[in-house]
Design a protein around this motif. Structure first.
Motif, PDB file in Angstrom:
ATOM      1  N   VAL A  92       0.874  -1.184   0.000  1.00  0.00           N
ATOM      2  CA  VAL A  92       0.000   0.000   0.000  1.00  0.00           C
ATOM      3  C   VAL A  92       0.898   1.218   0.000  1.00  0.00           C
ATOM      4  O   VAL A  92       1.701   1.427   0.914  1.00  0.00           O
ATOM      5  N   VAL A  93       0.746   2.049  -1.047  1.00  0.00           N
ATOM      6  CA  VAL A  93       1.705   3.135  -1.258  1.00  0.00           C
ATOM      7  C   VAL A  93       1.142   4.523  -0.964  1.00  0.00           C
ATOM      8  O   VAL A  93       1.877   5.518  -1.008  1.00  0.00           O
ATOM      9  N   ALA A  94      -0.174   4.627  -0.665  1.00  0.00           N
ATOM     10  CA  ALA A  94      -0.771   5.940  -0.376  1.00  0.00           C
ATOM     11  C   ALA A  94      -2.165   5.752   0.210  1.00  0.00           C
ATOM     12  O   ALA A  94      -2.739   4.648   0.177  1.00  0.00           O
ATOM     13  N   ILE A  95      -2.711   6.828   0.736  1.00  0.00           N
ATOM     14  CA  ILE A  95      -4.111   6.887   1.166  1.00  0.00           C
ATOM     15  C   ILE A  95      -4.894   7.621   0.069  1.00  0.00           C
ATOM     16  O   ILE A  95      -4.546   8.725  -0.324  1.00  0.00           O
ATOM     17  N   GLY A  96      -5.954   6.995  -0.422  1.00  0.00           N
ATOM     18  CA  GLY A  96      -6.743   7.604  -1.485  1.00  0.00           C
ATOM     19  C   GLY A  96      -7.702   6.601  -2.105  1.00  0.00           C
ATOM     20  O   GLY A  96      -7.702   5.429  -1.706  1.00  0.00           O
ATOM     21  N   GLU A  97      -8.498   6.992  -3.046  1.00  0.00           N
ATOM     22  CA  GLU A  97      -8.585   8.374  -3.442  1.00  0.00           C
ATOM     23  C   GLU A  97      -9.548   9.102  -2.521  1.00  0.00           C
ATOM     24  O   GLU A  97     -10.642   8.625  -2.249  1.00  0.00           O
ATOM     25  N   ILE A  98      -9.124  10.253  -2.059  1.00  0.00           N
ATOM     26  CA  ILE A  98      -9.879  11.035  -1.086  1.00  0.00           C
ATOM     27  C   ILE A  98     -10.021  12.461  -1.607  1.00  0.00           C
ATOM     28  O   ILE A  98      -9.264  12.885  -2.482  1.00  0.00           O
ATOM     29  N   GLY A  99     -10.994  13.199  -1.082  1.00  0.00           N
ATOM     30  CA  GLY A  99     -11.126  14.579  -1.521  1.00  0.00           C
ATOM     31  C   GLY A  99     -12.544  15.090  -1.468  1.00  0.00           C
ATOM     32  O   GLY A  99     -13.311  14.747  -0.547  1.00  0.00           O
ATOM     33  N   LEU A 100     -12.904  15.897  -2.457  1.00  0.00           N
ATOM     34  CA  LEU A 100     -14.211  16.542  -2.509  1.00  0.00           C
ATOM     35  C   LEU A 100     -14.810  16.379  -3.903  1.00  0.00           C
ATOM     36  O   LEU A 100     -14.090  16.467  -4.903  1.00  0.00           O
ATOM     37  N   GLU A 125      -0.245  10.609   9.883  1.00  0.00           N
ATOM     38  CA  GLU A 125       0.127   9.693  10.979  1.00  0.00           C
ATOM     39  C   GLU A 125       0.991   8.541  10.473  1.00  0.00           C
ATOM     40  O   GLU A 125       1.960   8.133  11.133  1.00  0.00           O
ATOM     41  N   LEU A 126       0.651   8.018   9.290  1.00  0.00           N
ATOM     42  CA  LEU A 126       1.335   6.846   8.749  1.00  0.00           C
ATOM     43  C   LEU A 126       2.535   7.200   7.874  1.00  0.00           C
ATOM     44  O   LEU A 126       3.259   6.313   7.432  1.00  0.00           O
ATOM     45  N   GLY A 127       2.717   8.487   7.603  1.00  0.00           N
ATOM     46  CA  GLY A 127       3.818   8.900   6.744  1.00  0.00           C
ATOM     47  C   GLY A 127       3.630   8.511   5.296  1.00  0.00           C
ATOM     48  O   GLY A 127       4.604   8.237   4.583  1.00  0.00           O
ATOM     49  N   LEU A 128       2.371   8.501   4.841  1.00  0.00           N
ATOM     50  CA  LEU A 128       2.062   8.114   3.467  1.00  0.00           C
ATOM     51  C   LEU A 128       1.577   9.326   2.665  1.00  0.00           C
ATOM     52  O   LEU A 128       0.937  10.228   3.215  1.00  0.00           O
ATOM     53  N   PRO A 129       1.850   9.335   1.357  1.00  0.00           N
ATOM     54  CA  PRO A 129       1.274  10.381   0.504  1.00  0.00           C
ATOM     55  C   PRO A 129      -0.226  10.150   0.323  1.00  0.00           C
ATOM     56  O   PRO A 129      -0.770   9.128   0.761  1.00  0.00           O
ATOM     57  N   VAL A 130      -0.895  11.103  -0.313  1.00  0.00           N
ATOM     58  CA  VAL A 130      -2.334  11.007  -0.558  1.00  0.00           C
ATOM     59  C   VAL A 130      -2.602  11.141  -2.050  1.00  0.00           C
ATOM     60  O   VAL A 130      -1.857  11.791  -2.779  1.00  0.00           O
ATOM     61  N   VAL A 131      -3.697  10.515  -2.488  1.00  0.00           N
ATOM     62  CA  VAL A 131      -4.177  10.637  -3.864  1.00  0.00           C
ATOM     63  C   VAL A 131      -5.508  11.372  -3.802  1.00  0.00           C
ATOM     64  O   VAL A 131      -6.455  10.902  -3.157  1.00  0.00           O
ATOM     65  N   ILE A 132      -5.563  12.524  -4.470  1.00  0.00           N
ATOM     66  CA  ILE A 132      -6.684  13.448  -4.308  1.00  0.00           C
ATOM     67  C   ILE A 132      -7.660  13.385  -5.480  1.00  0.00           C
ATOM     68  O   ILE A 132      -7.275  13.501  -6.645  1.00  0.00           O
TER      69      ILE A 132
END
Length: 263
Positions: A92-100, A125-132
């Motif tokens: 798991v390389v990121a948190i996503g997809e998240i946003g508006l 908290e986890l030190g991961l990038p995000v996908v928006i």
């Protein structure tokens, strides 16, 4: 169409039911076309679990887990803990997809922002990038990111103009381009690609959606990433051989956990 340079599809949905009949063949076609790695994106709990399962089963696939703003209803009370547990998987390389998303507006803006901020906090908290994911809500998305996050992160299927692009770049985000980049009338996207720093550009298919020209309107698949890469190269006055290594390095910087596997 085939790339002589290895490419990475930074955003796709192979777990979609649209691939139920030929998923293995789709993956094989992608690899034959020069797509050396693919990032499977979650958008709700089920798809996030499926993304991890796919990444576990295929060496070339990595996963991103999270809840997209159109899938906030009926979440269990422990949903953020479930995402946290999934994110512990090494692929798991990121948190996503998240946003508006103010286009579909399936949840009120307040609920969207609450879930968005909760997942930005989890990524920190986890030190991961995000996908928006941002649709018809770019100013609001940038406002939240300015307040709650800094890069690294990826603006998925970027659709804004150069002004919005500059704001995202200033926050440390990468701009990822999908099929619409290949459409003749996408002048605003073409301007962004020509103006933005080359080291901050990524490419994706968003399969099974947003198929590039000349396959517009068809089910998309990762093998068609080559059309997007070629269009980006043309806009920058480069050959695909020159562009490919840059895109590879950009992706590994955007997703540091991938670098642990792909170097």
């Amino acid at each position: 169409m085939k790339s002589t340079q290895p490419l990475i599809d930074t955003h796709l949905h192979l777990a979609s039911e649209q691939f139920n009949e030929d998923r293995r063949a789709v993956i094989e076609r992608a690899i034959e076309a020069g797509i050396a790695a693919m990032v499977e994106i979650g958008y709700d709990l089920a798809s996030s679990h499926a993304a991890v399962a796919l990444a576990n089963a295929h060496p070339a696939i990595f996963a991103v887990v999270g809840i997209q703003p159109n899938h906030l209803h009926d979440l269990p009370s422990d949903w953020i803990d479930q995402i946290r547990k999934l994110a512990a998987h090494p692929k798991v390389v990121a948190i996503g997809e998240i946003g508006l998303d103010y286009y579909w507006m399936k949840s009120p803006p307040s609920a969207q922002e609450e879930a968005f901020r909760a997942q930005l906090a989890l990524a920190a908290e986890l030190g991961l990038p995000v996908v928006i994911h941002s649709r018809e809500a770019m100013p609001e998305t940038i406002a939240v990111l300015r307040d709650a996050a800094r890069g690294p992160g990826v603006m998925h299927s970027f659709s804004g103009d150069w002004t919005a692009a500059q704001e995202c770049l200033e926050l440390g985000f990468y701009l990822s381009f999908s099929g619409p980049l290949t459409f003749p009338k996408s002048a605003a996207l073409h301007e962004v690609v020509q103006q933005a720093p080359l080291e901050r550009l990524l490419i994706e298919t968003d399969s099974p959606y947003l198929s590039p020209h000349p396959h517009r309107g068809q089910r998309n698949e990762p093998s068609r990433l080559v059309y997007i890469a070629q269009k980006l190269a043309d806009l920058r006055g480069l050959s695909l051989a020159e562009l490919g290594p840059q895109l590879w390095q950009n992706t590994l910087r955007a997703f540091p956990r991938m670098a642990e596997t792909l170097g």
